[in-house]
Design a protein around this motif. Structure first.
Motif, short mmCIF file in Angstrom:
data_model
loop_
_atom_site.label_atom_id
_atom_site.label_comp_id
_atom_site.label_asym_id
_atom_site.label_seq_id
_atom_site.Cartn_x
_atom_site.Cartn_y
_atom_site.Cartn_z
N ASP A 1 -21.19 -5.96 1.61
CA ASP A 1 -19.96 -6.33 2.28
C ASP A 1 -19.30 -7.59 1.70
O ASP A 1 -18.62 -8.33 2.39
N ARG A 2 -19.51 -7.80 0.39
CA ARG A 2 -18.85 -8.91 -0.31
C ARG A 2 -17.56 -8.39 -0.95
O ARG A 2 -17.57 -7.32 -1.56
N PRO A 3 -16.47 -9.13 -0.82
CA PRO A 3 -15.23 -8.71 -1.47
C PRO A 3 -15.36 -8.87 -2.98
O PRO A 3 -15.70 -9.95 -3.47
N VAL A 4 -15.10 -7.77 -3.73
CA VAL A 4 -15.33 -7.81 -5.17
C VAL A 4 -14.12 -7.40 -6.00
O VAL A 4 -14.10 -7.63 -7.21
N ALA A 5 -13.12 -6.80 -5.39
CA ALA A 5 -11.92 -6.40 -6.13
C ALA A 5 -10.74 -6.33 -5.17
O ALA A 5 -10.92 -6.10 -3.97
N THR A 6 -9.57 -6.51 -5.71
CA THR A 6 -8.39 -6.54 -4.87
C THR A 6 -7.18 -6.04 -5.64
O THR A 6 -7.16 -6.00 -6.86
N GLY A 7 -6.17 -5.65 -4.89
CA GLY A 7 -4.90 -5.25 -5.47
C GLY A 7 -3.95 -4.81 -4.38
O GLY A 7 -4.38 -4.44 -3.29
N GLY A 8 -2.68 -4.87 -4.70
CA GLY A 8 -1.68 -4.44 -3.74
C GLY A 8 -0.45 -3.91 -4.44
O GLY A 8 -0.31 -4.02 -5.65
N TRP A 9 0.41 -3.32 -3.66
CA TRP A 9 1.73 -2.92 -4.16
C TRP A 9 2.75 -3.25 -3.09
O TRP A 9 2.43 -3.29 -1.91
N ARG A 10 3.96 -3.51 -3.55
CA ARG A 10 5.07 -3.78 -2.64
C ARG A 10 6.29 -3.01 -3.11
O ARG A 10 6.50 -2.83 -4.32
N SER A 11 7.09 -2.56 -2.17
CA SER A 11 8.30 -1.81 -2.48
C SER A 11 9.31 -2.71 -3.18
O SER A 11 9.49 -3.87 -2.81
N GLN A 12 9.93 -2.12 -4.18
CA GLN A 12 11.06 -2.76 -4.84
C GLN A 12 12.11 -1.70 -5.05
O GLN A 12 11.80 -0.54 -5.32
N ASP A 13 13.35 -2.08 -4.91
CA ASP A 13 14.46 -1.19 -5.23
C ASP A 13 15.37 -1.94 -6.18
O ASP A 13 15.11 -3.11 -6.51
N ALA A 14 16.42 -1.29 -6.65
CA ALA A 14 17.31 -1.88 -7.64
C ALA A 14 17.71 -3.29 -7.21
O ALA A 14 18.13 -3.50 -6.07
N ASN A 15 17.52 -4.25 -8.12
CA ASN A 15 17.84 -5.63 -7.81
C ASN A 15 18.21 -6.38 -9.10
O ASN A 15 18.15 -5.81 -10.20
N ALA A 16 18.57 -7.63 -8.95
CA ALA A 16 19.00 -8.45 -10.08
C ALA A 16 17.86 -8.81 -11.02
O ALA A 16 18.10 -9.33 -12.11
N GLU A 17 16.62 -8.54 -10.61
CA GLU A 17 15.47 -8.85 -11.47
C GLU A 17 15.01 -7.66 -12.28
O GLU A 17 13.95 -7.70 -12.90
N GLY A 18 15.76 -6.56 -12.26
CA GLY A 18 15.46 -5.44 -13.14
C GLY A 18 14.68 -4.29 -12.54
O GLY A 18 14.32 -3.36 -13.26
N ASN A 19 14.40 -4.33 -11.25
CA ASN A 19 13.71 -3.20 -10.64
C ASN A 19 14.66 -2.03 -10.44
O ASN A 19 15.87 -2.20 -10.49
N GLN A 20 14.07 -0.85 -10.22
CA GLN A 20 14.85 0.36 -9.96
C GLN A 20 14.53 0.88 -8.57
O GLN A 20 13.45 0.59 -8.03
N ASP A 21 15.42 1.66 -8.02
CA ASP A 21 15.15 2.28 -6.71
C ASP A 21 13.87 3.10 -6.79
O ASP A 21 13.65 3.84 -7.75
N GLY A 22 13.03 2.95 -5.78
CA GLY A 22 11.79 3.71 -5.71
C GLY A 22 10.59 3.06 -6.36
O GLY A 22 9.51 3.65 -6.40
N ASP A 23 10.75 1.85 -6.88
CA ASP A 23 9.62 1.18 -7.53
C ASP A 23 8.59 0.71 -6.51
O ASP A 23 8.92 0.31 -5.39
N ALA A 24 7.35 0.77 -6.93
CA ALA A 24 6.23 0.13 -6.24
C ALA A 24 5.68 -0.87 -7.24
O ALA A 24 5.25 -0.49 -8.33
N GLU A 25 5.73 -2.15 -6.92
CA GLU A 25 5.29 -3.18 -7.85
C GLU A 25 3.82 -3.53 -7.58
O GLU A 25 3.46 -3.93 -6.47
N LEU A 26 3.01 -3.38 -8.59
CA LEU A 26 1.60 -3.70 -8.50
C LEU A 26 1.42 -5.21 -8.56
O LEU A 26 2.01 -5.88 -9.41
N LYS A 27 0.61 -5.76 -7.65
CA LYS A 27 0.37 -7.21 -7.61
C LYS A 27 -1.10 -7.50 -7.35
O LYS A 27 -1.78 -6.77 -6.64
N ARG A 28 -1.56 -8.60 -7.92
CA ARG A 28 -2.87 -9.21 -7.67
C ARG A 28 -4.06 -8.29 -7.92
O ARG A 28 -5.06 -8.34 -7.19
N MET A 29 -3.97 -7.46 -8.96
CA MET A 29 -5.15 -6.69 -9.37
C MET A 29 -6.18 -7.68 -9.89
O MET A 29 -5.89 -8.50 -10.76
N TYR A 30 -7.40 -7.59 -9.35
CA TYR A 30 -8.43 -8.56 -9.74
C TYR A 30 -9.80 -8.01 -9.39
O TYR A 30 -9.98 -7.39 -8.34
#
Length: 160
Positions: free
Chosen positions: A57-86
């Protein structure tokens, strides 16, 4: 390995985030990832945050995704941005990152997202290897680091 959905501000998530930020600082010398993230970014159905636990029961890996849609930072509608894979150092090389990535892709697909995107950097060749061997292809840069020369962005269609 047991994968659990947790809030981004869960104590185990905070512990692993501190570890990954320290690793980013070691590799890049810049204090870690400056991308703005909030616990609400990872609340279903607009995202998810997962932690893998070992048999003790020790935490050994992590990761998440967050919704992104078209924005000024270059995302597109329907994107899921992967974050904090470790994956913690002592558990690397056992396929945990690939299992976490698959779980995140499956969750984003089920939430109706059409493309998984991620940003990494040249100082993370292991990450680049994982993503390219998992079907990710270079894409137009997006996000906080899109103007950095060392930044690399990748995408994978989820509806194929």
């Amino acid at each position: 390995m047991h994968i659990r959905r947790v809030p981004f501000d869960h104590p185990d998530a905070v512990k692993l985030d501190d570890e990954v930020q320290a690793e980013y600082h070691e590799r890049y010398g810049d204090g870690g990832d400056a991308t703005s993230l909030a616990p609400s970014d990872f609340e279903p159905p607009n995202g998810v945050y997962l932690i893998a636990y070992d048999d003790q029961d020790r935490p050994v890996a992590t990761g998440g995704w967050r919704s992104q849609d078209a924005n000024a930072e270059g995302n597109q509608d329907g994107d899921a941005e992967l974050k904090r894979m470790y994956v913690v150092a002592e558990m690397r090389g056992r396929g945990l990152a690939r299992r976490m990535l698959t779980a995140l892709e499956d969750d984003a697909r089920a939430a109706g997202r059409v493309r998984m995107v991620l940003e990494t950097g040249l100082q993370q060749p292991e990450a680049i290897g994982l993503y390219t061997s998992s079907g990710y292809e270079p894409c137009e840069k997006f996000g906080y680091y899109r103007l950095y020369e060392s930044s690399r962005c990748f995408a994978k269609q989820l509806n194929s």
